[in-house]
Write a protein that holds these residues in place. Structure first.
Motif, PDB file in Angstrom:
ATOM      1  N   LYS B 109       0.813  -1.219   0.000  1.00  0.00           N
ATOM      2  CA  LYS B 109       0.000   0.000   0.000  1.00  0.00           C
ATOM      3  C   LYS B 109       0.848   1.272   0.000  1.00  0.00           C
ATOM      4  N   GLU B 112      -0.076   3.974  -2.774  1.00  0.00           N
ATOM      5  CA  GLU B 112      -1.309   4.670  -2.393  1.00  0.00           C
ATOM      6  C   GLU B 112      -1.041   5.662  -1.264  1.00  0.00           C
ATOM      7  N   GLU B 115       0.699   8.671  -2.476  1.00  0.00           N
ATOM      8  CA  GLU B 115      -0.224   9.506  -3.227  1.00  0.00           C
ATOM      9  C   GLU B 115      -1.076  10.366  -2.289  1.00  0.00           C
ATOM     10  N   ARG B 133       4.542   3.177  -7.907  1.00  0.00           N
ATOM     11  CA  ARG B 133       3.560   2.277  -8.533  1.00  0.00           C
ATOM     12  C   ARG B 133       4.262   1.258  -9.425  1.00  0.00           C
TER      13      ARG B 133
END
Ligand SMILES: [Fe+2]
Lengths: 287, 297
Positions: B109, B112, B115, B133
């Motif tokens: 994760k 994410e 981000e 990513r």
């Protein structure tokens, strides 16, 4: 004696840990090695190169599985997903026995990824033995539990570590992976006589042994697996072999890994003790 | 104290974030002195106090998990620099404790998380997210599941109503920067290691890298494994949408519509794009039969 029901009556000799930096050497040069130990978790994956490499190794060598995340001593139920994947891998490797540590490592679904020491209590004996039995029943392969290095002790403890080990393996009716380096490291950290530990182990249950290097710091000793085996550890090994007979032995080297030949040569030093033990055993058979 | 109580207490202590200088915190969140808390269940020895013995495990925990996550994101490390990267991994791990027996999934994760936290990335935020990513897609492609692809005979039989399962290790990415060369360059300088061993760990440093200048430009990548090697393959936007729709389980006809939605592309050009895309996908073994749902007997 060394070939016993806890290692499926095998006589495996001296093995080394299968490590990524050695893949090419092993597959190209095909060195003569009695057996390789793999860390099960590194191959409990869905696909890709690690499994292809493992298959190539399995084509030519005997492999024994050693785990780092069973946590026999956890106070809560076993992780079924983990067990299923582990069993799947045993079908691939045909490991004659399976080892993991006498420790705990997770609680309430959160993992520490460490081999944490247990309090040596009767409650922990019952709990741990019960879980070892469950694993043994599910995997259907003999289990050997390994004594860990530790840096802490608990007020709760009601016995010594070796008494605890004895209680657990008797109650679980399982084998022992005796790590003589771990005994030494713990003896330095807790101030006990490591020889007394070795002398107290139920010899008939020892399925395998571990030897390794450690690091001494000013106020404690750490199990780092990044050195050759040190003299006091060889002494313990010698005594353990004297008591248990010629037992499958594995050198652990996980950090600052030197060339394959160097690791293998270090492991083969164990033959100094294994060969006389084998000869002795042979004499006894002939007599 | 029961076994479960002891394990809960120790797990909480082992997983508590370290103070500056990799030392154990001296006070807990609720004001308890760690010295007292450690002494409540750990015995001292002549060399070490209860606090110091517990601290060995506390430090080891953080070295291990930080090491595991860092190993999967060497290029994010190179982009952010060591200081920012370490702070990112630490912040991430404080929120995402390991909930699996394997360390393999620990960083899943992180892209994410990055981000959602631009403040942790600084001015290279977008670039860093793209790199993260791509690096996680690499992990998935490296040891993800592989299904048997459709045979030539099966491929000959496909029609507008066909559905597929795409190769599980295939990841489709839309990125704002063409970061694949950068990631490859870093990976080449980073040796492969194992996830797990039973040894105690100390930390090793990351690879130093001079970053090439990079212009913002949308690229589409298919990250996949072929013959045990992970590849980053540039694909066009239509192929990206087409494959994405197939991956979601839509029929070929539906996926074609999705691929060209809002675009005025001649029928001839459309046919050419689709043909090329499917030809590559089948050559690379991405098209597999849909999995049959297991029904209870
Ligand atoms: Fe060991």
């Amino acid at each position: 004696m060394p070939a016993n029901r806890f290692n499926a009556f095998t006589d495996y000799g001296v093995g080394i840990g299968l490590r990524v930096p050695h893949y090419d050497h092993i597959l190209c040069r095909k060195p003569v090695v009695d057996w390789f130990e793999i860390i099960s978790e590194n191959y409990m994956i869905d696909g890709g190169r690690p499994l292809r490499m493992l298959d190539a190794i399995l084509d030519q060598y005997r492999v024994v599985q050693h785990g780092v995340s069973m946590y026999f001593g956890n106070a809560q139920p076993l992780n079924r997903d983990h067990l299923r994947r582990l069993k799947e891998l045993t079908k691939r490797t045909k490991t004659p026995w399976l080892s993991d540590h006498l420790c705990w490592g997770s609680v309430d679904g959160r993992y520490t990824h460490d081999l944490l020491p247990l309090p040596y209590t009767f409650e922990a004996v019952r709990n741990t033995a019960q879980r070892i039995r469950e694993v043994q029943d599910f995997i259907e392969i003999p289990i050997a539990v390994e004594n860990v290095s530790s840096y802490a002790e608990f007020h709760e403890s009601e016995m010594t570590e070796w008494e605890f080990l004895n209680e657990v393996v008797e109650a679980a009716d399982c084998g022992i992976l005796l790590d003589v380096n771990n005994i030494y490291v713990s003896s330095q950290n807790h101030g006990f006589d490591p020889m007394e530990y070795v002398n107290s182990v139920p010899a008939e249950r020892v399925a395998q042994m571990h030897i390794a290097g450690h690091s001494k710091f000013e106020r404690y000793t750490l199990d780092t697996h990044d050195h050759p085996v040190l003299d006091p550890v060889w002494k313990l090994y010698e005594r353990a072999i004297e008591r248990c007979g010629p037992t499958a032995t594995l050198l652990e080297w996980d950090d600052n890994i030197p060339s394959f030949d160097e690791v293998h040569a270090e492991a083969l030093k164990a033959m100094r003790f294994l060969e006389p033990a084998r000869a002795l055993e042979l004499d006894e058979v002939m007599a | 104290m029961s076994l479960l109580e002891l394990q809960r207490r120790m797990a909480e202590d082992v997983r508590r974030p370290l103070a500056a200088g990799f030392a154990m915190q001296t006070v807990t969140e609720d004001g308890t002195l760690m010295e007292e808390r450690a002494a409540s269940y750990i015995t001292p020895n002549p060399q070490l106090s209860s606090f110091e013995r517990l601290e060995i495990y506390n430090r080891q925990y953080w070295f291990r998990v930080i090491g595991a996550v860092s190993e999967d994101f060497p290029a994010v490390n190179a982009v952010l620099g060591e200081r920012r990267f370490d702070a990112l991994v630490l912040a991430y791990l404080k929120e995402h404790a390991s909930i699996s027996w394997t360390l393999r999934d620990l960083g899943a994760k992180l892209p994410e998380f990055l981000e959602e936290h631009p403040e942790l990335a600084g001015r290279r935020y977008r670039l860093a997210v793209d790199v993260a990513r791509l690096e996680w897609a690499y992990v998935d492609a490296f040891d993800g599941e592989r299904l048997e692809p459709l045979s030539l005979a099966e491929l000959a039989g496909i029609g507008p109503e066909s559905r597929f399962e795409l190769q599980p290790h295939l990841r489709l990415l839309e990125l704002s920067y063409p970061v694949e060369d950068l990631v490859l360059a870093v990976r080449r300088g980073t040796p492969e290691t194992e996830m797990s061993s039973s040894a105690s760990q100390e930390r090793s440093g990351p690879a130093e890298l001079r970053l090439p200048a990079m212009r913002r430009r949308t690229v589409y990548l298919a990250v996949h494994r072929y013959d045990d090697q992970v590849y980053y393959r540039r694909i066009g936007p239509e192929a990206f949408r087409l494959l994405g729709a197939l991956q979601e389980g839509r029929t070929l006809a539906e996926s074609l519509t999705a691929a060209f939605v809002g675009k005025t592309v001649s029928a001839g050009r459309q046919a050419q794009v689709v043909q090329e895309c499917l030809a590559h996908a089948s050559q690379l073994g991405w098209l597999c039969a849909p999995r049959v749902e297991e029904r209870p007997a």
